[in-house]
Design a protein around this motif. Structure first.
Motif, PDB file in Angstrom:
ATOM      1  N   PHE A  54       0.747  -1.286  -0.050  1.00 31.78           N
ATOM      2  CA  PHE A  54       0.063   0.003  -0.042  1.00 31.78           C
ATOM      3  C   PHE A  54       0.837   1.174   0.125  1.00 31.78           C
ATOM      4  CE2 PHE A  54      -3.490  -2.802   0.362  1.00 31.78           C
ATOM      5  CZ  PHE A  54      -4.691  -1.921   0.311  1.00 31.78           C
ATOM      6  N   GLN A  55       1.914   1.271   0.709  1.00 33.05           N
ATOM      7  CA  GLN A  55       2.950   2.347   0.850  1.00 33.05           C
ATOM      8  C   GLN A  55       3.346   2.715  -0.664  1.00 33.05           C
ATOM      9  OE1 GLN A  55       3.233   4.727   3.533  1.00 33.05           O
ATOM     10  NE2 GLN A  55       3.769   5.731   1.898  1.00 33.05           N
ATOM     11  N   ALA A  56       3.897   1.520  -1.190  1.00 29.69           N
ATOM     12  CA  ALA A  56       4.273   1.548  -2.553  1.00 29.69           C
ATOM     13  C   ALA A  56       3.414   2.397  -3.557  1.00 29.69           C
ATOM     14  CB  ALA A  56       4.944   0.395  -2.940  1.00 29.69           C
ATOM     15  N   ILE A  57       2.265   1.791  -3.511  1.00 33.52           N
ATOM     16  CA  ILE A  57       1.250   2.185  -4.464  1.00 33.52           C
ATOM     17  C   ILE A  57       1.036   3.952  -4.171  1.00 33.52           C
ATOM     18  CG2 ILE A  57      -1.116   2.356  -5.075  1.00 33.52           C
ATOM     19  CD1 ILE A  57      -0.978  -0.768  -4.553  1.00 33.52           C
ATOM     20  N   ALA A  58       1.014   4.124  -2.734  1.00 35.91           N
ATOM     21  CA  ALA A  58       0.833   5.634  -2.416  1.00 35.91           C
ATOM     22  C   ALA A  58       1.902   6.428  -2.824  1.00 35.91           C
ATOM     23  CB  ALA A  58       0.601   5.406  -0.904  1.00 35.91           C
ATOM     24  N   ASN A  59       3.113   5.953  -2.757  1.00 37.43           N
ATOM     25  CA  ASN A  59       4.149   6.756  -3.117  1.00 37.43           C
ATOM     26  C   ASN A  59       4.273   6.788  -4.798  1.00 37.43           C
ATOM     27  OD1 ASN A  59       5.172   6.748  -0.589  1.00 37.43           O
ATOM     28  ND2 ASN A  59       6.633   5.079  -0.890  1.00 37.43           N
TER      29      ASN A  59
ATOM     30  N   SER B 144       1.102   9.189  -5.872  1.00 41.85           N
ATOM     31  CA  SER B 144       1.219  10.448  -4.913  1.00 41.85           C
ATOM     32  C   SER B 144      -0.229  10.675  -4.093  1.00 41.85           C
ATOM     33  CB  SER B 144       1.220  11.755  -5.805  1.00 41.85           C
ATOM     34  OG  SER B 144       2.402  11.718  -6.602  1.00 41.85           O
ATOM     35  N   LEU B 145      -0.350   9.330  -3.449  1.00 43.17           N
ATOM     36  CA  LEU B 145      -1.727   9.551  -2.525  1.00 43.17           C
ATOM     37  C   LEU B 145      -1.159   9.632  -1.268  1.00 43.17           C
ATOM     38  CD1 LEU B 145      -3.033   6.224  -4.404  1.00 43.17           C
ATOM     39  CD2 LEU B 145      -3.767   8.647  -4.613  1.00 43.17           C
ATOM     40  N   ASN B 146       0.162   9.828  -0.822  1.00 39.89           N
ATOM     41  CA  ASN B 146       0.313  10.110   0.709  1.00 39.89           C
ATOM     42  C   ASN B 146      -0.454  11.157   1.044  1.00 39.89           C
ATOM     43  OD1 ASN B 146       2.314   7.750   1.473  1.00 39.89           O
ATOM     44  ND2 ASN B 146       3.476   8.917  -0.263  1.00 39.89           N
ATOM     45  N   ILE B 147      -0.637  11.343   2.503  1.00 41.84           N
ATOM     46  CA  ILE B 147      -1.360  12.494   3.177  1.00 41.84           C
ATOM     47  C   ILE B 147      -0.362  13.519   3.710  1.00 41.84           C
ATOM     48  CG2 ILE B 147      -3.016  13.161   4.775  1.00 41.84           C
ATOM     49  CD1 ILE B 147      -4.105  11.376   2.542  1.00 41.84           C
TER      50      ILE B 147
ATOM     51  N   TYR C 241      -4.318   8.151  11.949  1.00 42.67           N
ATOM     52  CA  TYR C 241      -5.262   8.702  10.979  1.00 42.67           C
ATOM     53  C   TYR C 241      -4.675   8.836   9.639  1.00 42.67           C
ATOM     54  CZ  TYR C 241      -9.725  10.601   9.951  1.00 42.67           C
ATOM     55  OH  TYR C 241     -11.274  10.926   9.456  1.00 42.67           O
ATOM     56  N   ARG C 242      -3.387   9.594   9.544  1.00 41.54           N
ATOM     57  CA  ARG C 242      -2.569   9.665   8.348  1.00 41.54           C
ATOM     58  C   ARG C 242      -2.645   8.314   7.547  1.00 41.54           C
ATOM     59  NH1 ARG C 242       1.056  13.439   6.860  1.00 41.54           N
ATOM     60  NH2 ARG C 242       1.395  14.180   9.353  1.00 41.54           N
ATOM     61  N   GLU C 243      -2.286   7.289   8.425  1.00 41.69           N
ATOM     62  CA  GLU C 243      -2.082   6.023   7.751  1.00 41.69           C
ATOM     63  C   GLU C 243      -3.475   5.423   7.237  1.00 41.69           C
ATOM     64  OE1 GLU C 243      -0.601   1.504   9.019  1.00 41.69           O
ATOM     65  OE2 GLU C 243       0.426   3.318   9.832  1.00 41.69           O
ATOM     66  N   TYR C 244      -4.426   5.630   7.887  1.00 40.81           N
ATOM     67  CA  TYR C 244      -5.906   5.283   7.666  1.00 40.81           C
ATOM     68  C   TYR C 244      -6.093   5.788   6.365  1.00 40.81           C
ATOM     69  CZ  TYR C 244     -10.828   5.414   7.411  1.00 40.81           C
ATOM     70  OH  TYR C 244     -12.341   5.455   7.138  1.00 40.81           O
ATOM     71  N   LEU C 245      -6.130   7.435   6.363  1.00 41.17           N
ATOM     72  CA  LEU C 245      -6.458   8.145   5.065  1.00 41.17           C
ATOM     73  C   LEU C 245      -5.647   7.679   3.837  1.00 41.17           C
ATOM     74  CD1 LEU C 245      -6.505  11.698   6.818  1.00 41.17           C
ATOM     75  CD2 LEU C 245      -8.771  10.284   6.058  1.00 41.17           C
ATOM     76  N   MET C 246      -4.243   7.038   4.110  1.00 40.07           N
ATOM     77  CA  MET C 246      -3.730   6.792   2.986  1.00 40.07           C
ATOM     78  C   MET C 246      -4.063   5.760   2.390  1.00 40.07           C
ATOM     79  SD  MET C 246      -0.842   4.380   2.174  1.00 40.07           S
ATOM     80  CE  MET C 246      -0.056   4.031   3.736  1.00 40.07           C
ATOM     81  N   PHE C 247      -4.450   4.433   3.307  1.00 42.08           N
ATOM     82  CA  PHE C 247      -4.740   3.213   3.279  1.00 42.08           C
ATOM     83  C   PHE C 247      -6.206   3.377   2.235  1.00 42.08           C
ATOM     84  CE2 PHE C 247      -7.689  -0.399   4.158  1.00 42.08           C
ATOM     85  CZ  PHE C 247      -6.838  -1.351   3.855  1.00 42.08           C
ATOM     86  N   MET C 248      -7.251   4.386   2.630  1.00 43.31           N
ATOM     87  CA  MET C 248      -8.402   4.538   1.852  1.00 43.31           C
ATOM     88  C   MET C 248      -8.462   5.143   0.634  1.00 43.31           C
ATOM     89  SD  MET C 248     -10.265   3.255   4.160  1.00 43.31           S
ATOM     90  CE  MET C 248     -11.972   3.587   3.312  1.00 43.31           C
TER      91      MET C 248
END
Length: 86
Positions: A21-26, A29-32, A64-71
């Motif tokens: 999930f972190q790799a996809i967010a990176n 550009s889905l990081n919060i 909550y930052r992690e939750y928002l990124m996950f969502m």
């Protein structure tokens, strides 16, 4: 011993999922960022009867930052995943 093995397997799978999930967010550009986190925390605090987001504390904010990124990643995957059946 069986329970311990199941817990190890669960922990390994959870770590793999978090890394994916972190790799996809990176990549997408889905990081919060801090501004978005503050905005979302203020809404959360207001909805749940807190005076301000400051009352929630730093640990809650990072969770909550992690939750928002996950969502965000889940939404991205729902919109962009191409499912194939073998």
């Amino acid at each position: 011993e069986e329970f311990e093995n199941e817990m190890v397997t669960w922990a390994e799978n959870s770590a793999k999922q978090a890394m994916a999930f972190q790799a996809i967010a990176n990549r997408e550009s889905l990081n919060i960022d801090d501004a978005k986190l503050t905005e979302e925390l203020e809404v959360y605090a207001q909805n749940y009867g807190y005076e301000s987001a400051d009352e929630l504390g730093a640990d809650v904010a990072e969770d909550y930052r992690e939750y928002l990124m996950f969502m965000g990643v889940m939404d991205y995957l729902k919109e962009n995943a191409q499912v194939t059946v073998k």
